[in-house]
Design an enzyme around this catalytic site. Sequence first.
Site, PDB file in Angstrom:
ATOM      1  N   GLU A  25       0.849  -1.196   0.000  1.00 60.68           N
ATOM      2  CA  GLU A  25       0.000   0.000   0.000  1.00 60.68           C
ATOM      3  C   GLU A  25       0.883   1.243   0.000  1.00 60.68           C
ATOM      4  O   GLU A  25       2.029   1.209   0.473  1.00 60.68           O
ATOM      5  CB  GLU A  25      -0.884  -0.017   1.266  1.00 60.68           C
ATOM      6  CG  GLU A  25      -1.803   1.192   1.371  1.00 60.68           C
ATOM      7  CD  GLU A  25      -2.928   1.017   2.386  1.00 60.68           C
ATOM      8  OE1 GLU A  25      -2.890   0.074   3.199  1.00 60.68           O
ATOM      9  OE2 GLU A  25      -3.861   1.855   2.368  1.00 60.68           O
ATOM     10  N   ASN A 172     -12.454  -1.007  -1.049  1.00 59.41           N
ATOM     11  CA  ASN A 172     -11.787  -1.599   0.124  1.00 59.41           C
ATOM     12  C   ASN A 172     -12.448  -1.070   1.392  1.00 59.41           C
ATOM     13  O   ASN A 172     -12.696   0.133   1.519  1.00 59.41           O
ATOM     14  CB  ASN A 172     -10.307  -1.203   0.151  1.00 59.41           C
ATOM     15  CG  ASN A 172      -9.640  -1.530   1.492  1.00 59.41           C
ATOM     16  OD1 ASN A 172      -9.377  -2.693   1.792  1.00 59.41           O
ATOM     17  ND2 ASN A 172      -9.394  -0.501   2.307  1.00 59.41           N
ATOM     18  N   GLU A 173     -12.724  -1.931   2.329  1.00 56.34           N
ATOM     19  CA  GLU A 173     -13.282  -1.534   3.633  1.00 56.34           C
ATOM     20  C   GLU A 173     -14.336  -0.430   3.457  1.00 56.34           C
ATOM     21  O   GLU A 173     -14.264   0.626   4.102  1.00 56.34           O
ATOM     22  CB  GLU A 173     -12.165  -1.118   4.608  1.00 56.34           C
ATOM     23  CG  GLU A 173     -11.245  -2.284   4.930  1.00 56.34           C
ATOM     24  CD  GLU A 173     -10.366  -2.105   6.171  1.00 56.34           C
ATOM     25  OE1 GLU A 173     -10.282  -0.988   6.723  1.00 56.34           O
ATOM     26  OE2 GLU A 173      -9.761  -3.106   6.591  1.00 56.34           O
ATOM     27  N   TYR A 239      -7.098  -8.813  11.720  1.00 54.22           N
ATOM     28  CA  TYR A 239      -5.755  -8.626  12.271  1.00 54.22           C
ATOM     29  C   TYR A 239      -5.696  -9.156  13.702  1.00 54.22           C
ATOM     30  O   TYR A 239      -6.696  -9.122  14.421  1.00 54.22           O
ATOM     31  CB  TYR A 239      -5.409  -7.135  12.317  1.00 54.22           C
ATOM     32  CG  TYR A 239      -5.140  -6.509  10.955  1.00 54.22           C
ATOM     33  CD1 TYR A 239      -3.866  -6.552  10.402  1.00 54.22           C
ATOM     34  CD2 TYR A 239      -6.147  -5.864  10.242  1.00 54.22           C
ATOM     35  CE1 TYR A 239      -3.596  -5.967   9.172  1.00 54.22           C
ATOM     36  CE2 TYR A 239      -5.889  -5.274   9.008  1.00 54.22           C
ATOM     37  CZ  TYR A 239      -4.608  -5.328   8.476  1.00 54.22           C
ATOM     38  OH  TYR A 239      -4.345  -4.746   7.258  1.00 54.22           O
ATOM     39  N   GLU A 295      -6.370  -9.038   4.002  1.00 52.42           N
ATOM     40  CA  GLU A 295      -5.561  -8.331   5.012  1.00 52.42           C
ATOM     41  C   GLU A 295      -5.553  -9.179   6.274  1.00 52.42           C
ATOM     42  O   GLU A 295      -6.614  -9.456   6.840  1.00 52.42           O
ATOM     43  CB  GLU A 295      -6.118  -6.926   5.301  1.00 52.42           C
ATOM     44  CG  GLU A 295      -5.905  -5.978   4.140  1.00 52.42           C
ATOM     45  CD  GLU A 295      -6.276  -4.531   4.439  1.00 52.42           C
ATOM     46  OE1 GLU A 295      -6.196  -4.116   5.610  1.00 52.42           O
ATOM     47  OE2 GLU A 295      -6.650  -3.824   3.487  1.00 52.42           O
TER      48      GLU A 295
HETATM   49  O1  AHR Z   1      -3.172  -2.331   6.465  1.00 50.85           O
HETATM   50  C1  AHR Z   1      -3.464  -1.090   7.004  1.00 50.85           C
HETATM   51  C2  AHR Z   1      -4.913  -0.709   6.831  1.00 50.85           C
HETATM   52  O2  AHR Z   1      -5.721  -1.581   7.547  1.00 50.85           O
HETATM   53  C3  AHR Z   1      -5.465  -0.791   5.438  1.00 50.85           C
HETATM   54  O3  AHR Z   1      -5.179   0.342   4.687  1.00 50.85           O
HETATM   55  C4  AHR Z   1      -6.934  -0.887   5.682  1.00 50.85           C
HETATM   56  O4  AHR Z   1      -7.612  -1.561   4.638  1.00 50.85           O
HETATM   57  C5  AHR Z   1      -7.032  -1.598   7.015  1.00 50.85           C
HETATM   58  O5  AHR Z   1      -7.872  -0.975   7.885  1.00 50.85           O
END
Ligand code: AHR
Length: 491
Positions: A25, A172-173, A239, A295
């Site tokens: 990114e 995205n998101e 995450y 992600e």
């Molecule tokens: O990976 C960092 C960020 O985490 C990304 O830009 C986003 O998609 C997510 O919230």
Amino acid sequence: MSRLIINTHNKKSKISKEIYGHFSEHLGRCIYEGIYVGEDSQIPNVNGMRVDVVQALKEIKIPVLRWPGGCFADEYHWMDGIGPKENRKKMINTHWGGVVEDNSFGTHEFMELCRQLECEPYINGNLGSGTVQEMSEWVEYLTFDGVSPMAELRKQNGHEEPWKVKYFGVGNENWGCGGNMTPEFYGNMYRRYQTYCRNYGDNKLYKIACGPNVDDYNWTEGVMKVAANFMDALTLHYYTHPGGWENKGPATGFDKETWYVSMNKTLKMEELINRHLEIMNKYDPEKRVDLIIDEWGGWYDVEPGTNPGFLYQQNTMRDALIAGINLNIFNKHSDRVKMANLAQVVNVLQAVILTEGEKMILTPTYHVFNMYKNHQEATLVESYIETKMIGVDEKNQVPNLHESVSVDAEGRINITINNLSIDEAYDIEGIIVDRPIKSVTATILTNKMDAYNTFDNPEVVKPEEFKDFVLTAQGLNFNIPACSVISFIIE
Ligand code: AHR
């Protein structure tokens, strides 16, 4: 003694190589410095791409790379990143540190990077703040071979032939940084935008819709209800934040309790995959739509003294285990999980590579990807390991061992196994049903729980040959040290 039982006769799904994918990114020092240094840099490069980083990524057989975001994707206007560099517009990267983005790395540079890496590009389009026309024209610019305004523009910019692009993300998101939409609203927007993402010639897009954050089952339900028939895959972002989103905790120097919290939270990936798939199957009973975890990884506090918007963090044995567990989970769900992208490839979050000027180091996570690479395109087979629950408190108990097993096209058996205990080794009796063993190659990554590599000491955590096993009539016995990842290749 724990028994590990492998039945290579019970073949399951093919492990698509894209499960071992990465994510880049425009964030901090991921693209600029980490990957792209420009043609005039003193750092050895080919067309601006760091030679050391490209070589290291080729070594782990990077299969696919996602770009340009992340949250950046829904602010990115691709036309700002084409044409002569001196004319490219500059913008503020509002999401990530408020720095100036000079757009010197754009579409041509990304496609050149993928050419050098010999990997598939995965381009994430802008649905949040871009227009339908803009997204449609990006696909045309990239893939149309004929007479059209975008094909002409691409030729003027020096690329006569269209590129091949399969993976295309539509936003995205979009439940958050990509526009704060409701699932139904996004579902309808997705239907509209993807309509104009055309298949030109023999280039067939694989269209990826924005999926849920963690356990937002309502999002999966809403988007699938509205748009299931229009997508090839839905994404999931998850995450491992040991201390939660607000107080993630340091990347190094954590305690035992945090270790087990981290392992426990990582293992939640399995439940998330199962529950989101259950909902997806309701709207897609033929199971045509794949799940992509585009992600994932450990996310901690930034390294002290670094820009909080750059998300730069160290990488320890904890990250090695987080990678080992997640990759085993993805392997085991390879019937429906067709891609996964670690966040992020260089200098951001759970990076496989860190750079400082001309220096580059490989993180413990890198070594795990290297040890697991033989699973790519192999076939998952039935395996079972006896475990016991361990941990320092009642709440964060985890199984002590975690494994996955595949057989590749040459008939080799790949076993990857993790010991989640920070202080206990275990004896394992490996039983391979009806399969004599000719030879074994094994590699181990082990150290104390928060060991990591630095630019001064780049080989504190590094893989070594593992010889501590004995062949038996029915398989092999070995002792797995505490806090370790082992891979076996058995012929
Ligand atoms: O990976 C960092 C960020 O985490 C990304 O830009 C986003 O998609 C997510 O919230």
